[in-house]
Design an enzyme around this catalytic site. Sequence first.
Site, mmCIF file in Angstrom:
data_model
loop_
_atom_site.group_PDB
_atom_site.id
_atom_site.type_symbol
_atom_site.label_atom_id
_atom_site.label_comp_id
_atom_site.label_asym_id
_atom_site.label_seq_id
_atom_site.Cartn_x
_atom_site.Cartn_y
_atom_site.Cartn_z
ATOM 1 N N ILE A 1 4.573 -15.699 4.275
ATOM 2 C CA ILE A 1 4.862 -16.006 2.774
ATOM 3 C C ILE A 1 5.520 -17.376 2.669
ATOM 4 C CG2 ILE A 1 5.887 -15.355 0.808
ATOM 5 C CD1 ILE A 1 3.546 -13.681 1.533
ATOM 6 N N GLY B 1 9.108 -7.178 -1.014
ATOM 7 C CA GLY B 1 9.850 -6.405 0.066
ATOM 8 C C GLY B 1 10.957 -5.581 -0.097
ATOM 9 N N SER C 1 5.642 -7.532 -5.362
ATOM 10 C CA SER C 1 4.738 -7.588 -4.169
ATOM 11 C C SER C 1 3.383 -8.070 -4.777
ATOM 12 C CB SER C 1 4.728 -5.977 -3.803
ATOM 13 O OG SER C 1 4.067 -5.365 -4.496
ATOM 14 N N CYS C 2 2.598 -8.213 -3.502
ATOM 15 C CA CYS C 2 1.339 -8.623 -3.506
ATOM 16 C C CYS C 2 0.414 -7.537 -4.512
ATOM 17 C CB CYS C 2 0.760 -8.892 -2.303
ATOM 18 S SG CYS C 2 0.838 -7.596 -1.241
ATOM 19 N N ASN C 3 0.430 -6.380 -4.120
ATOM 20 C CA ASN C 3 -0.151 -5.555 -4.630
ATOM 21 C C ASN C 3 0.033 -5.366 -6.393
ATOM 22 O OD1 ASN C 3 -2.195 -3.893 -3.260
ATOM 23 N ND2 ASN C 3 -0.446 -3.534 -1.765
ATOM 24 N N ARG D 1 -4.651 -3.016 3.188
ATOM 25 C CA ARG D 1 -4.925 -3.267 4.655
ATOM 26 C C ARG D 1 -3.707 -2.662 5.464
ATOM 27 N NH1 ARG D 1 -0.443 -4.523 4.903
ATOM 28 N NH2 ARG D 1 0.588 -6.427 4.723
ATOM 29 N N GLY E 1 3.284 1.849 -8.754
ATOM 30 C CA GLY E 1 3.716 2.044 -10.211
ATOM 31 C C GLY E 1 4.794 1.688 -10.883
#
Length: 337
Positions: A12, A110, A139-141, A168, A195
Amino acid sequence: MISVAINGYGTIGKRVADAVAAQDDMKVAGVSKTKPDFEARVAIEKGYDLYVSIPEREKLFGEAGIPVSGTVEDMLEEADIVVDATPEGIGAKNLEMYREKGIKAIFQGGEKHDAIGLSFNSFANYDESLGADYTRVVSCNTTGLCRTLKPIDDLCGIKKVRAVMVRRGADPVQVKKGPINAIVPNPPTVPSHHGPDLKTVMKGVNIHTVALLVPTTLMHQHNIMVELEDPVEADEIKARLDETTRVMLVRASEGLASTAEIMEYAKELGRSRNDLFEIPVWEESINVVDGELFYMQAVHQESDAVPESVDAIRALLELEEDNMKSIMKTNRAMGIL
């Protein structure tokens, strides 16, 4: 022009450094590394001042022929703000150092929301971080969820979201992680953390997620089901997502039927590291049945949240009060669709 320190020059951090360097209202004060590896050498070759995260290891950099400009604390003296891109859990430990230095800081997903006290997404809650001392880019998600759910909520309202997160197993460079030959519920309990993480930026959204790890390195993939407040047609959803920046509609019928093919398309865009900052949504997957929306999307976990870090810099330093102005400024500099 403000100066930005990047504490942690890995997956990142190196992307955030390049994103900051591309802007016309900020510059890179320096980047930090714990060891004299190839990334440290590349940072020097790119013209970034390099600082040592662990002072006791400064001698190792000298032995490797990699010049350093001092320690992380020295780097902070040269900066107006720091983006902490250290491994999960380290950022929260660094918070006390930033407080002592009196420097604003941006953390990555994170870190726990409660440890930082504030979370950030450019579209959902930019205003909450205006002038703040610390914030955490989700986060990315979670960024991927927010990118598509926010415009849908704005269009027709959301009653409830259920999402299955196919994650992944590791980043391409991570040779010590997996799985290699398994599908792993991660976690095996319901709901997963995604969530609750979304709720830190999209307040009040009713969402539950489940997640699993699969043996791939390219991207995450989301399967999303949304009960809508107001009736809309699938074509209206498609039109709204198509006009939403940092989101792109892709078509399996045009050869983009998998994450592998999407990442091949990312290569064709000619960006550094083949990054895909946008969230690709499969157009064919978008369907509304009995007031419930279904769609599938992918997330390039190494890069999708990087532009949000740039926007967060502007928010904390109050360089731009309008989130869309910051978003478009970042997009232009980074070539984001």
